[in-house]
Design a protein around this motif. Structure first.
Motif, PDB file in Angstrom:
ATOM      1  N   UNK A  43       5.904 -12.802  -1.185  1.00 23.93           N
ATOM      2  CA  UNK A  43       5.810 -12.029   0.054  1.00 23.93           C
ATOM      3  C   UNK A  43       5.604 -10.543  -0.252  1.00 23.93           C
ATOM      4  N   UNK A  44       6.301 -10.042  -1.264  1.00 24.30           N
ATOM      5  CA  UNK A  44       6.136  -8.642  -1.675  1.00 24.30           C
ATOM      6  C   UNK A  44       4.694  -8.413  -2.139  1.00 24.30           C
ATOM      7  N   UNK A  45       4.209  -9.295  -3.011  1.00 25.27           N
ATOM      8  CA  UNK A  45       2.829  -9.165  -3.508  1.00 25.27           C
ATOM      9  C   UNK A  45       1.829  -9.219  -2.365  1.00 25.27           C
ATOM     10  N   UNK A  46       2.036 -10.131  -1.437  1.00 24.67           N
ATOM     11  CA  UNK A  46       1.134 -10.262  -0.285  1.00 24.67           C
ATOM     12  C   UNK A  46       1.115  -8.983   0.541  1.00 24.67           C
ATOM     13  N   UNK A  47       2.287  -8.413   0.788  1.00 22.93           N
ATOM     14  CA  UNK A  47       2.356  -7.199   1.602  1.00 22.93           C
ATOM     15  C   UNK A  47       1.736  -6.005   0.886  1.00 22.93           C
ATOM     16  N   UNK A  48       1.913  -5.913  -0.428  1.00 22.42           N
ATOM     17  CA  UNK A  48       1.297  -4.824  -1.188  1.00 22.42           C
ATOM     18  C   UNK A  48      -0.224  -4.986  -1.184  1.00 22.42           C
ATOM     19  N   UNK A  49      -0.709  -6.222  -1.378  1.00 21.98           N
ATOM     20  CA  UNK A  49      -2.159  -6.469  -1.328  1.00 21.98           C
ATOM     21  C   UNK A  49      -2.715  -6.107   0.044  1.00 21.98           C
ATOM     22  N   UNK A  50      -1.995  -6.481   1.091  1.00 19.52           N
ATOM     23  CA  UNK A  50      -2.421  -6.154   2.452  1.00 19.52           C
ATOM     24  C   UNK A  50      -2.429  -4.631   2.654  1.00 19.52           C
ATOM     25  N   UNK A  51      -1.442  -3.966   2.119  1.00 20.90           N
ATOM     26  CA  UNK A  51      -1.374  -2.501   2.232  1.00 20.90           C
ATOM     27  C   UNK A  51      -2.547  -1.851   1.507  1.00 20.90           C
ATOM     28  N   UNK A  52      -2.896  -2.378   0.347  1.00 26.97           N
ATOM     29  CA  UNK A  52      -4.032  -1.844  -0.411  1.00 26.97           C
ATOM     30  C   UNK A  52      -5.323  -2.073   0.358  1.00 26.97           C
ATOM     31  N   UNK A  53      -5.484  -3.282   0.890  1.00 30.64           N
ATOM     32  CA  UNK A  53      -6.686  -3.581   1.673  1.00 30.64           C
ATOM     33  C   UNK A  53      -6.790  -2.637   2.878  1.00 30.64           C
ATOM     34  N   UNK A  54      -5.681  -2.420   3.527  1.00 28.60           N
ATOM     35  CA  UNK A  54      -5.648  -1.507   4.673  1.00 28.60           C
ATOM     36  C   UNK A  54      -6.033  -0.096   4.238  1.00 28.60           C
ATOM     37  N   UNK A  55      -5.509   0.330   3.099  1.00 25.88           N
ATOM     38  CA  UNK A  55      -5.790   1.666   2.583  1.00 25.88           C
ATOM     39  C   UNK A  55      -7.254   1.819   2.199  1.00 25.88           C
ATOM     40  N   UNK A  56      -7.818   0.781   1.593  1.00 28.78           N
ATOM     41  CA  UNK A  56      -9.217   0.825   1.180  1.00 28.78           C
ATOM     42  C   UNK A  56     -10.177   0.828   2.374  1.00 28.78           C
ATOM     43  N   UNK A  57      -9.769   0.193   3.460  1.00 26.14           N
ATOM     44  CA  UNK A  57     -10.645   0.050   4.625  1.00 26.14           C
ATOM     45  C   UNK A  57     -10.468   1.115   5.691  1.00 26.14           C
ATOM     46  N   UNK A  58      -9.499   1.984   5.523  1.00 24.99           N
ATOM     47  CA  UNK A  58      -9.272   2.967   6.577  1.00 24.99           C
ATOM     48  C   UNK A  58     -10.215   4.158   6.437  1.00 24.99           C
ATOM     49  N   UNK A  59     -10.742   4.633   7.550  1.00 19.30           N
ATOM     50  CA  UNK A  59     -11.554   5.852   7.472  1.00 19.30           C
ATOM     51  C   UNK A  59     -10.642   7.048   7.234  1.00 19.30           C
ATOM     52  N   UNK A  60     -11.185   8.076   6.666  1.00 19.60           N
ATOM     53  CA  UNK A  60     -10.399   9.277   6.376  1.00 19.60           C
ATOM     54  C   UNK A  60     -10.461  10.211   7.581  1.00 19.60           C
ATOM     55  N   UNK A  61      -9.572   9.955   8.568  1.00 19.46           N
ATOM     56  CA  UNK A  61      -9.563  10.736   9.794  1.00 19.46           C
ATOM     57  C   UNK A  61      -9.125  12.174   9.569  1.00 19.46           C
ATOM     58  N   UNK A  62      -8.110  12.320   8.766  1.00 20.82           N
ATOM     59  CA  UNK A  62      -7.530  13.643   8.551  1.00 20.82           C
ATOM     60  C   UNK A  62      -7.475  13.934   7.055  1.00 20.82           C
ATOM     61  N   UNK A  63      -8.605  14.314   6.461  1.00 19.12           N
ATOM     62  CA  UNK A  63      -8.607  14.535   5.014  1.00 19.12           C
ATOM     63  C   UNK A  63      -7.708  15.686   4.586  1.00 19.12           C
ATOM     64  N   UNK A  64      -7.343  16.554   5.511  1.00 14.75           N
ATOM     65  CA  UNK A  64      -6.498  17.693   5.151  1.00 14.75           C
ATOM     66  C   UNK A  64      -5.011  17.345   5.174  1.00 14.75           C
ATOM     67  N   UNK A  65      -4.662  16.110   5.572  1.00 14.57           N
ATOM     68  CA  UNK A  65      -3.246  15.745   5.651  1.00 14.57           C
ATOM     69  C   UNK A  65      -2.603  15.845   4.287  1.00 14.57           C
ATOM     70  N   UNK A  66      -1.321  16.149   4.289  1.00 16.79           N
ATOM     71  CA  UNK A  66      -0.598  16.357   3.048  1.00 16.79           C
ATOM     72  C   UNK A  66       0.636  15.469   3.060  1.00 16.79           C
ATOM     73  N   UNK A  67       0.855  14.763   1.987  1.00 14.53           N
ATOM     74  CA  UNK A  67       2.014  13.894   1.873  1.00 14.53           C
ATOM     75  C   UNK A  67       3.289  14.710   2.006  1.00 14.53           C
ATOM     76  N   UNK A  68       4.338  14.071   2.459  1.00 14.26           N
ATOM     77  CA  UNK A  68       5.621  14.736   2.633  1.00 14.26           C
ATOM     78  C   UNK A  68       6.085  15.381   1.342  1.00 14.26           C
TER      79      UNK A  68
END
Length: 186
Positions: A127-152
């Motif tokens: 389940x952990x592996x599945x969720x991480x893979x899903x998170x990666x897929x989501x990250x790879x497929x998301x458009x870069x709406x706010x390229x100036x955003x900064x991590x906390x």
């Protein structure tokens, strides 16, 4: 809340919570100079702590073992992808996405943390592996709406890696990655 009010509350209750202690520290660090009333209140608190009239409530240390497991999985998967492609992935985004879809596994002792780790590896690893893979897929497929955003609290990728490393050291000091045979690499 002011230092004077915090001290009054501590004297009334007979204890000082970690939140009260943190607020006093924050006020002291932020102030260029404390007032006479604040110094007197702090002196009174110190006396009450020394005599036992006020006790400091112990801080309960706890960890979410799921965080270290997800981080380890995310770091390994992201390293594989980044080594074979031009993709740059944010481990923090991936870990947060996966953690929001996984159950927390809190522990307050090393024995409890070891139990949670063993339980998670036995019952939840897929389940952990599945969720991480899903998170990666989501990250790879998301458009870069706010390229100036900064991590906390960060401004560079090196700082994120350093923070993840510090988190792993703080929350999993005895953690050792497993080799392919499933045995410890000691």
């Amino acid at each position: 809340m002011s230092i004077v009010k915090i001290v009054e509350q501590a004297l009334k209750d007979g204890y000082l919570t970690s939140a009260m202690e943190a607020e006093v520290g924050r006020i002291c660090n932020a102030a260029s100079e404390l007032s006479i009333e604040e110094y007197m209140a702090l002196d009174r608190l110190m006396g009450a702590l020394l005599t036992g009239e006020v006790v400091v409530l112990p801080r309960k240390q706890f960890i979410n073992v799921m965080e270290e497991l997800v981080l380890a999985e995310a770091i390994a998967k992201v390293a594989e992808i980044e080594a074979t492609s031009e993709q740059n992935l944010d481990v923090g985004d991936i870990a947060a996405y996966a953690l929001n879809r996984l159950p927390p596994l809190y522990a307050t002792t090393e024995e409890g943390a070891n139990f949670q780790r063993a339980r998670a590896k036995e019952e939840l690893q897929e389940f952990i592996s599945k969720q991480v893979k899903e998170a990666i897929a989501q990250s790879l497929n998301k458009p870069e709406f706010f390229p100036e955003r900064q991590a906390l609290g960060t401004s560079s990728k090196e700082e994120v890696i350093s923070q993840v490393s510090n988190l792993l050291q703080a929350y999993a000091p005895e953690f050792e990655p497993q080799n392919d045979q499933g045995t410890s690499s000691s």
